[in-house]
Design a protein around this motif. Structure first.
Motif, short mmCIF file in Angstrom:
data_model
loop_
_atom_site.label_atom_id
_atom_site.label_comp_id
_atom_site.label_asym_id
_atom_site.label_seq_id
_atom_site.Cartn_x
_atom_site.Cartn_y
_atom_site.Cartn_z
N TRP A 123 0.83 -1.19 0.00
CA TRP A 123 0.00 0.00 0.00
C TRP A 123 0.88 1.26 0.00
CZ3 TRP A 123 0.32 3.67 3.76
CH2 TRP A 123 0.92 3.31 4.97
N LEU A 124 2.01 1.18 0.68
CA LEU A 124 2.88 2.35 0.73
C LEU A 124 3.53 2.58 -0.63
CD1 LEU A 124 4.01 4.53 2.49
CD2 LEU A 124 5.84 3.02 3.21
N THR A 255 -4.68 2.78 -3.34
CA THR A 255 -3.84 2.35 -2.22
C THR A 255 -4.54 1.29 -1.40
OG1 THR A 255 -2.95 4.57 -2.11
CG2 THR A 255 -2.59 3.18 -0.21
#
Lengths: 331, 345
Positions: A123-124, A255
């Motif tokens: 997600w980052l 994300t």
């Protein structure tokens, strides 16, 4: 002049009400994990505060974050789609085309295939990718100021480059990394917990009202630059703000859930077709996006025997529904 | 009044001459690139040796490299480039949407869907087995899009066509994704096809695809004038006497043939059909009688150059042409988008 007057189209209000009801209903269905785990009655009593500890764990820790994420991502995608189609005045102008979702995918793929998810969580990677892509596009498109037509074209070029990079990453990776990368690219809500749901909820709660406040500007932009300027609108400034809001909404969605196909393209069209209005209604697009994604998620996890990723269902159902509507329209 | 035609004729001739010169230069560059493409590669056959082998009729390993790898590859690059760019021009005119690329009709999505089905369901793991399913898929998807998106007398046909194409693409892509998600075994095969590459395992496919591309290009060039009329708008076009419905039908058929053959042989190459028409249009303007020939010359040039670079840039292995054209052409597209005014969005 201490009054606030809001023009509410009656048909739009009815459609909005129906969509809200659908959202609530689908949310309740999403809370029910299936008859081999809990009965629907147990879900309701857990919500009422009378459930057992294990039931509460199931509902509040497993089902609810996924349901909330579905609502948040759906609303983000639907509203972002309406924004992009409005500012590009193009029915195909979804955020997927101008490359921000591809940038997020590049970041995620880097974390999945090159760096490893231990070093950089997916997600980052997606968030960094989307932000870097947006900054890059903006910087490149800045040539004595920003014209959003140029911004969109630069975005399309960058999208092509990043798609190639993603293909390169997948084709060079070893098989299992490539497979997990390909799976992430389909878009899924599996395993989404509160660490996904809360950021999405906060982002949507902040960004969506900002976007809704600019909905009149969006409607004016859709009429054309000359008309909008004639009505006193600062065209370039407003368009840029809307673009930033759209990018932020899309980045939030990608994300959390990966690039789920088609919701941002279809939701504004469906909302517009249902209300038979001339312009794409922003709030209704958000609600429609949420309904689409929630319905797809329920179908993906409940109706099918195997657990289909939700991106497959949105594509299939959304595509067929839009195709049917397009063929049916007499206009 | 009598003197009026003179300045007009004097103005036309230099313009025509300029275009002829540029096109001629393009053709020469294309020929040079083709020579380079046959001469460069991972085998040990050098440029001079390669050309000698091509015409000498010898056999042996080196001759095989030239005949069955480099020559078909070069031919495919030229065919694919011309086919994709011409289809892109047609798509953008038919949908009256500058964001359209051949994929917008569901062509790539249809090809991918049937290819993955052939690999997964019918177990056709040989390249020549599943390749023509790609053509069939492209044709079916376009037929569905066309049927959904056109209705006689409808004035909003371009947008309906674009929307129908987007809907069909989404449904087919989801269908493909479902197969890819579940059938891990076929993922490997699919993974090698999905990134468009000119390194076809079997050169027969190239020779089978070339006639389709040739016919498609000829029909496309003949459609240039009707397309100009169509681009003026439904009503204006009809008022000018152009049969817009027939032009649209022929246009879609040409796109199907061109893209279907190319995608079947090389896999989906996305960038050429979208970007090259824009780049060329910035130079030639919207007249299809210029746009199409220019695309037929300069798009293959781009694809050939990209393929050559893709072959030599890595120490071992190569970068597929679909990736290379986007990596090379993308920055060019972006730079031009920065400066000139590309088609109105």
């Amino acid at each position: 002049m201490g009054q606030l007057s809001v023009r509410v189209a009656p048909r739009g209000a009815v459609v909005g009400g129906v969509l809200l009801l659908l959202m609530a209903g689908l949310w309740l269905i999403a809370l029910w994990p299936g008859s081999d785990v809990m009965t629907p009655g147990a879900v309701l009593s857990t919500l009422g505060g009378h459930g057992s500890i294990s039931d509460e764990a199931v509902v509040y820790s497993w089902q609810m974050p996924r349901a909330v994420t579905a609502i948040g991502v759906g609303m983000a995608l639907g509203s972002a789609g309406a924004i992009f189609q409005g500012i590009s005045r193009n029915p195909l102008g979804s955020p997927e085309i101008v490359g921000f979702t591809t940038g997020a995918a590049t970041g995620a793929l880097l974390s999945l295939t090159v760096l490893g998810t231990a070093a950089l969580p997916t997600w980052l990677g997606a968030l960094i990718g989307a932000a870097a892509c947006a900054a890059l596009i903006y910087l490149v498109a800045f040539n004595h100021g920003i014209r959003t037509g140029r911004l969109i074209l630069v975005g399309i070029g960058c999208n092509a480059i990043l798609l190639a990079v993603n293909s390169l990453l997948i084709s060079r990776a070893d098989f299992y990394d490539a497979k997990s990368a390909a799976n992430w690219l389909i878009g899924s809500l599996d395993g989404r917990g509160w660490n996904h749901a809360i950021p999405v909820a906060i982002a949507v709660a902040v960004l969506l009202p900002l976007a809704l406040g600019r909905a009149p500007a969006l409607r004016m932009l859709e009429m054309g630059d000359e008309h909008a300027r004639g009505l006193g609108l600062r065209v370039e400034g407003e368009r840029l703000v809307l673009l930033v809001l759209g990018v932020a909404l899309v980045s939030t969605a990608v994300t959390a859930a990966g690039p789920i196909a088609f919701v941002s393209l279809a939701a504004p069209h469906l909302a517009k077709l249902l209300t038979r209005s001339g312009t794409r209604p922003l709030l209704l697009s958000a609600l429609m996006g949420s309904v689409l994604l929630q319905a797809a998620d329920v179908a993906a996890s409940r109706v099918t025997e195997h657990l289909l990723p939700v991106g497959v269902v949105t594509g299939l159902l959304g595509g067929c529904y839009l195709a049917w509507l397009v063929s049916r329209r007499a206009r | 009044m009598i003197g009026m035609p003179e300045p007009a004729v004097r103005a036309v001739r230099p313009r025509v001459r300029r275009h002829a010169v540029v096109l001629g230069a393009g053709l020469i560059a294309l020929l040079a690139a083709a020579v380079l493409s046959v001469g460069i590669g991972s085998g040990d056959v050098g440029l001079g040796a390669a050309w000698h082998l091509m015409f000498s009729g010898q056999s042996g390993y080196d001759a095989a490299v030239v005949h069955s790898m480099r020559l078909p590859r070069t031919v495919l690059a030229v065919a694919a480039g011309a086919a994709l760019a011409a289809s892109g021009v047609l798509m953008q005119t038919l949908t009256r949407n500058p964001l359209a690329d051949p994929g917008v009709f569901g062509v790539n999505a249809g090809a991918s869907a049937l290819v993955v089905m052939a690999i997964s369901l019918f177990g056709l793991t040989g390249f020549t087995g599943y390749v023509w399913f790609g053509f069939l898929g492209a044709a079916l998807a376009s037929a569905v899009t066309f049927a959904l998106g056109t209705r006689s007398g409808a004035s909003s046909t371009p947008m309906r066509l674009a929307l129908a194409g987007a809907a069909v693409s989404a449904a087919l892509t989801a269908f493909t994704n479902a197969f890819v998600y579940f059938d891990t075994a076929s993922f490997a095969q699919y993974r090698s096809w999905i990134v468009g590459s000119l390194a076809v395992p079997n050169a027969t496919v190239v020779w089978q695809a070339v006639p389709f591309v040739a016919v498609g290009l000829i029909v496309a060039l003949m459609l240039a004038a009707p397309l100009n009329a169509l681009a003026l708008g439904e009503d204006t076009g009809t008022a000018l006497g152009s049969r817009t419905g027939r032009t649209r039908l022929l246009g879609v058929a040409v796109v199907v043939v061109l893209c279907g053959a190319t995608t079947a042989a090389a896999g989906p190459i996305a960038f050429v059909g979208l970007a090259v028409p824009h780049l060329v249009r910035a130079f030639t303007g919207p007249d299809h009688r210029l746009l199409l020939p220019y695309c037929t010359v300069f798009a293959p040039l781009l694809v050939l150059l990209a393929d050559i670079v893709g072959r030599v840039v890595l120490p071992n292995g190569e970068i597929q042409v679909a990736i290379m054209t986007a990596l090379l052409g993308g920055p060019v597209f972006v730079l031009i988008a920065r400066r000139k005014r590309l088609a109105e969005l």
